[in-house]
Scaffold this motif. Structure first.
Motif, PDB file in Angstrom:
ATOM      1  N   GLU A  97       0.834  -1.199   0.000  1.00 57.18           N
ATOM      2  CA  GLU A  97       0.000   0.000   0.000  1.00 57.18           C
ATOM      3  C   GLU A  97       0.871   1.253   0.000  1.00 57.18           C
ATOM      4  O   GLU A  97       1.950   1.269   0.603  1.00 57.18           O
ATOM      5  N   VAL A  98       0.357   2.303  -0.635  1.00 56.27           N
ATOM      6  CA  VAL A  98       1.079   3.575  -0.760  1.00 56.27           C
ATOM      7  C   VAL A  98       0.332   4.669  -0.010  1.00 56.27           C
ATOM      8  O   VAL A  98      -0.888   4.814  -0.161  1.00 56.27           O
ATOM      9  N   PHE A  99       1.067   5.445   0.771  1.00 51.33           N
ATOM     10  CA  PHE A  99       0.544   6.641   1.422  1.00 51.33           C
ATOM     11  C   PHE A  99       1.341   7.834   0.890  1.00 51.33           C
ATOM     12  O   PHE A  99       2.569   7.845   0.967  1.00 51.33           O
ATOM     13  N   GLY A 100       0.640   8.818   0.345  1.00 47.82           N
ATOM     14  CA  GLY A 100       1.323   9.971  -0.227  1.00 47.82           C
ATOM     15  C   GLY A 100       1.553   9.821  -1.716  1.00 47.82           C
ATOM     16  O   GLY A 100       1.097   8.874  -2.359  1.00 47.82           O
ATOM     17  N   ASP A 101       2.286  10.777  -2.272  1.00 45.87           N
ATOM     18  CA  ASP A 101       2.508  10.875  -3.711  1.00 45.87           C
ATOM     19  C   ASP A 101       3.884  10.330  -4.068  1.00 45.87           C
ATOM     20  O   ASP A 101       4.910  10.994  -3.864  1.00 45.87           O
ATOM     21  N   LEU A 102       3.930   9.121  -4.607  1.00 47.22           N
ATOM     22  CA  LEU A 102       5.218   8.510  -4.952  1.00 47.22           C
ATOM     23  C   LEU A 102       5.954   9.322  -6.012  1.00 47.22           C
ATOM     24  O   LEU A 102       7.180   9.480  -5.945  1.00 47.22           O
ATOM     25  N   ARG A 103       5.233   9.814  -7.003  1.00 43.82           N
ATOM     26  CA  ARG A 103       5.893  10.529  -8.085  1.00 43.82           C
ATOM     27  C   ARG A 103       6.512  11.844  -7.612  1.00 43.82           C
ATOM     28  O   ARG A 103       7.566  12.249  -8.105  1.00 43.82           O
ATOM     29  N   GLY A 104       5.870  12.524  -6.666  1.00 44.73           N
ATOM     30  CA  GLY A 104       6.335  13.842  -6.267  1.00 44.73           C
ATOM     31  C   GLY A 104       7.152  13.882  -4.991  1.00 44.73           C
ATOM     32  O   GLY A 104       7.617  14.950  -4.590  1.00 44.73           O
ATOM     33  N   ALA A 105       7.351  12.744  -4.348  1.00 45.62           N
ATOM     34  CA  ALA A 105       8.030  12.731  -3.050  1.00 45.62           C
ATOM     35  C   ALA A 105       9.529  12.975  -3.188  1.00 45.62           C
ATOM     36  O   ALA A 105      10.161  12.542  -4.158  1.00 45.62           O
ATOM     37  N   ASP A 106      10.076  13.651  -2.196  1.00 47.24           N
ATOM     38  CA  ASP A 106      11.530  13.782  -2.068  1.00 47.24           C
ATOM     39  C   ASP A 106      12.110  12.682  -1.187  1.00 47.24           C
ATOM     40  O   ASP A 106      13.276  12.308  -1.333  1.00 47.24           O
ATOM     41  N   ARG A 107      11.303  12.204  -0.242  1.00 49.34           N
ATOM     42  CA  ARG A 107      11.712  11.136   0.664  1.00 49.34           C
ATOM     43  C   ARG A 107      10.630  10.060   0.655  1.00 49.34           C
ATOM     44  O   ARG A 107       9.449  10.345   0.782  1.00 49.34           O
ATOM     45  N   ILE A 108      11.062   8.800   0.484  1.00 50.01           N
ATOM     46  CA  ILE A 108      10.140   7.663   0.505  1.00 50.01           C
ATOM     47  C   ILE A 108      10.624   6.676   1.561  1.00 50.01           C
ATOM     48  O   ILE A 108      11.785   6.261   1.550  1.00 50.01           O
ATOM     49  N   ALA A 109       9.735   6.331   2.486  1.00 47.57           N
ATOM     50  CA  ALA A 109      10.039   5.307   3.482  1.00 47.57           C
ATOM     51  C   ALA A 109       9.316   4.024   3.096  1.00 47.57           C
ATOM     52  O   ALA A 109       8.138   4.040   2.744  1.00 47.57           O
ATOM     53  N   VAL A 110      10.022   2.908   3.161  1.00 46.10           N
ATOM     54  CA  VAL A 110       9.446   1.601   2.873  1.00 46.10           C
ATOM     55  C   VAL A 110       9.485   0.788   4.161  1.00 46.10           C
ATOM     56  O   VAL A 110      10.569   0.500   4.682  1.00 46.10           O
ATOM     57  N   VAL A 111       8.303   0.463   4.679  1.00 40.12           N
ATOM     58  CA  VAL A 111       8.198  -0.323   5.913  1.00 40.12           C
ATOM     59  C   VAL A 111       8.168  -1.799   5.541  1.00 40.12           C
ATOM     60  O   VAL A 111       7.281  -2.249   4.804  1.00 40.12           O
ATOM     61  N   VAL A 112       9.145  -2.546   6.062  1.00 37.87           N
ATOM     62  CA  VAL A 112       9.248  -3.983   5.789  1.00 37.87           C
ATOM     63  C   VAL A 112       8.926  -4.725   7.084  1.00 37.87           C
ATOM     64  O   VAL A 112       9.709  -4.697   8.027  1.00 37.87           O
ATOM     65  N   PRO A 113       7.758  -5.377   7.156  1.00 35.51           N
ATOM     66  CA  PRO A 113       7.314  -5.981   8.410  1.00 35.51           C
ATOM     67  C   PRO A 113       7.908  -7.360   8.651  1.00 35.51           C
ATOM     68  O   PRO A 113       8.522  -7.955   7.758  1.00 35.51           O
ATOM     69  N   GLY A 114       7.652  -7.870   9.853  1.00 31.73           N
ATOM     70  CA  GLY A 114       8.180  -9.170  10.243  1.00 31.73           C
ATOM     71  C   GLY A 114       7.127 -10.253  10.298  1.00 31.73           C
ATOM     72  O   GLY A 114       6.161 -10.260   9.520  1.00 31.73           O
ATOM     73  N   ALA A 115       7.290 -11.173  11.232  1.00 32.14           N
ATOM     74  CA  ALA A 115       6.440 -12.350  11.328  1.00 32.14           C
ATOM     75  C   ALA A 115       4.999 -11.986  11.650  1.00 32.14           C
ATOM     76  O   ALA A 115       4.709 -10.937  12.229  1.00 32.14           O
ATOM     77  N   ASP A 116       4.104 -12.882  11.262  1.00 34.53           N
ATOM     78  CA  ASP A 116       2.673 -12.832  11.582  1.00 34.53           C
ATOM     79  C   ASP A 116       1.903 -11.789  10.788  1.00 34.53           C
ATOM     80  O   ASP A 116       0.707 -11.597  11.021  1.00 34.53           O
ATOM     81  N   ASN A 117       2.531 -11.093   9.860  1.00 33.47           N
ATOM     82  CA  ASN A 117       1.812 -10.132   9.036  1.00 33.47           C
ATOM     83  C   ASN A 117       0.979 -10.871   7.990  1.00 33.47           C
ATOM     84  O   ASN A 117       1.455 -11.793   7.334  1.00 33.47           O
ATOM     85  N   ALA A 158       5.423 -13.688   4.870  1.00 29.96           N
ATOM     86  CA  ALA A 158       5.938 -13.538   6.232  1.00 29.96           C
ATOM     87  C   ALA A 158       5.709 -14.819   7.026  1.00 29.96           C
ATOM     88  O   ALA A 158       4.627 -15.407   6.964  1.00 29.96           O
ATOM     89  N   PRO A 159       6.706 -15.268   7.777  1.00 31.75           N
ATOM     90  CA  PRO A 159       6.518 -16.487   8.567  1.00 31.75           C
ATOM     91  C   PRO A 159       5.632 -16.229   9.786  1.00 31.75           C
ATOM     92  O   PRO A 159       5.425 -15.084  10.194  1.00 31.75           O
ATOM     93  N   ALA A 160       5.127 -17.298  10.375  1.00 34.33           N
ATOM     94  CA  ALA A 160       4.399 -17.214  11.636  1.00 34.33           C
ATOM     95  C   ALA A 160       5.390 -17.333  12.785  1.00 34.33           C
ATOM     96  O   ALA A 160       6.376 -18.073  12.695  1.00 34.33           O
ATOM     97  N   THR A 161       5.144 -16.604  13.859  1.00 32.51           N
ATOM     98  CA  THR A 161       6.040 -16.662  15.008  1.00 32.51           C
ATOM     99  C   THR A 161       6.185 -18.086  15.530  1.00 32.51           C
ATOM    100  O   THR A 161       7.267 -18.480  15.988  1.00 32.51           O
ATOM    101  N   LEU A 162       5.121 -18.873  15.474  1.00 29.63           N
ATOM    102  CA  LEU A 162       5.160 -20.252  15.968  1.00 29.63           C
ATOM    103  C   LEU A 162       5.387 -21.269  14.856  1.00 29.63           C
ATOM    104  O   LEU A 162       5.176 -22.463  15.056  1.00 29.63           O
ATOM    105  N   GLY A 163       5.812 -20.804  13.691  1.00 33.06           N
ATOM    106  CA  GLY A 163       6.061 -21.715  12.587  1.00 33.06           C
ATOM    107  C   GLY A 163       7.550 -21.936  12.368  1.00 33.06           C
ATOM    108  O   GLY A 163       8.391 -21.190  12.871  1.00 33.06           O
ATOM    109  N   PRO A 164       7.923 -22.958  11.604  1.00 37.24           N
ATOM    110  CA  PRO A 164       9.339 -23.260  11.384  1.00 37.24           C
ATOM    111  C   PRO A 164      10.061 -22.204  10.574  1.00 37.24           C
ATOM    112  O   PRO A 164      11.263 -22.015  10.726  1.00 37.24           O
TER     113      PRO A 164
END
Length: 316
Positions: A97-117, A158-164
């Motif tokens: 998902e995108v929040f804000g204007d990708l084409r016009g942004a000077d700074r872009i943050a990409v959130v990379v989540p962990g397990a259980d997402n 994304a892996p599950a916290t209780l998965g291998p």
């Protein structure tokens, strides 16, 4: 060596036990997403439209099959103003998902989540979408005149916290290839923007695996927070020109994870340890799931990192 062997044995037992949990999951009757063009400035709107169609189709399936949690989540995805670059309903699902204007942004943050997402919890502030939304709002509050965008990148399985899967780097390595491909497309959308990767928990393993292959992408900052380790011995192993940050809140249970790597299990050196070589930032006192919670010290400091305001970030 005795302690290392015992730790490795414990990880092996956990992996075997977790496989039982993972085996109970069902992927559901969801169709694969329609093919989409490669990400670029010219295809951005087509990607948004294709994802919206796939979300609507998946919601119809969720309603028909009585998958209530998925149906509620997907109905929210279809709210006016929301834009997704990618979507896949199979398994626990993937969404970007995108929040804000990708084409016009000077700074872009990409959130990379962990397990259980997963799609069903995507909008919770504990997970990818809700956390990225909170980050976007905090960045706007810290720098109202700045042109910023934030991407919630649940672009891997994304892996599950209780998965291998959570005990090895296998999913991180496949996720890293997807992340590198995505960031290359992001650079085609906006070649002038500077990028920050904000990588939580198992997501830090993904980012570390991707870092050596990002030489052509303008990544200025990589923040590893709530990390169990990255499989790298230190910042030098990431082979990146980006500033590498590391933070862990005092209430995070990950501090109890053994920092070993043995027989393909575990993730090795703690990124907040002095020997790793990252710039340590103050991540506050919250729990493992609270780094992107509105009002938290961690959220403010991650927003400052994403904005490139390095001198304003409190060190730990």
């Amino acid at each position: 060596m005795r302690w290392v062997r015992r730790t490795a044995a414990a990880l092996t037992v956990l992996s075997a036990a977790g496989s039982t949990v993972a085996a109970t999951g069902a992927s559901g009757p969801y169709a694969a997403p329609a093919p989409v063009p490669a990400l670029s400035a010219a295809t951005l709107d087509a990607r948004f439209a294709a994802a919206a169609r796939d979300i609507a189709a998946a919601r119809t399936t969720a309603v028909r099959t009585g998958d209530e949690d998925r149906a509620r989540a997907l109905a929210a995805f279809l709210s006016p103003g929301r834009r997704f670059l990618a979507f896949d309903p199979r398994g626990d699902g993937r969404a970007v998902e995108v929040f804000g204007d990708l084409r016009g942004a000077d700074r872009i943050a990409v959130v990379v989540p962990g397990a259980d997402n997963a799609l069903a919890n995507f909008d919770s502030v504990k997970f990818a979408g809700g956390g990225a939304r909170a980050l976007y709002r905090r960045m706007a509050a810290e720098a109202p005149s700045a042109r910023v965008a934030v991407v919630a990148w649940l672009g891997y399985r994304a892996p599950a916290t209780l998965g291998p899967g959570v005990l090895s780097a296998d999913r991180a390595e496949s996720g890293a290839r997807r992340l590198a491909e995505f960031l290359g497309g992001l650079a085609r959308v906006n070649g002038d923007a500077r990028i920050a990767l904000l990588c939580h928990s198992y997501g830090s393993v993904v980012c570390a695996a991707a870092a050596p292959g990002l030489g052509g992408v303008p990544v200025d900052d990589i923040a590893l927070f709530g990390s169990p380790g990255t499989t790298a011995g230190g910042v030098a192993d990431l082979r990146t020109s980006a500033t590498v940050w590391a933070g862990r809140s005092s209430g995070d249970w990950v501090r109890f994870v053994p920092h070993v790597r043995f027989a393909g299990l575990g993730f090795g050196t703690d990124p907040v340890s002095p020997g790793f070589g990252a710039v340590r930032f103050d991540a506050g006192t919250g729990p493992h799931s609270g780094y992107l919670k509105p009002g938290s010290a961690a959220l403010r400091n991650l927003a400052l990192i994403a904005l490139g305001h390095d001198s304003e970030v409190p060190r730990a």
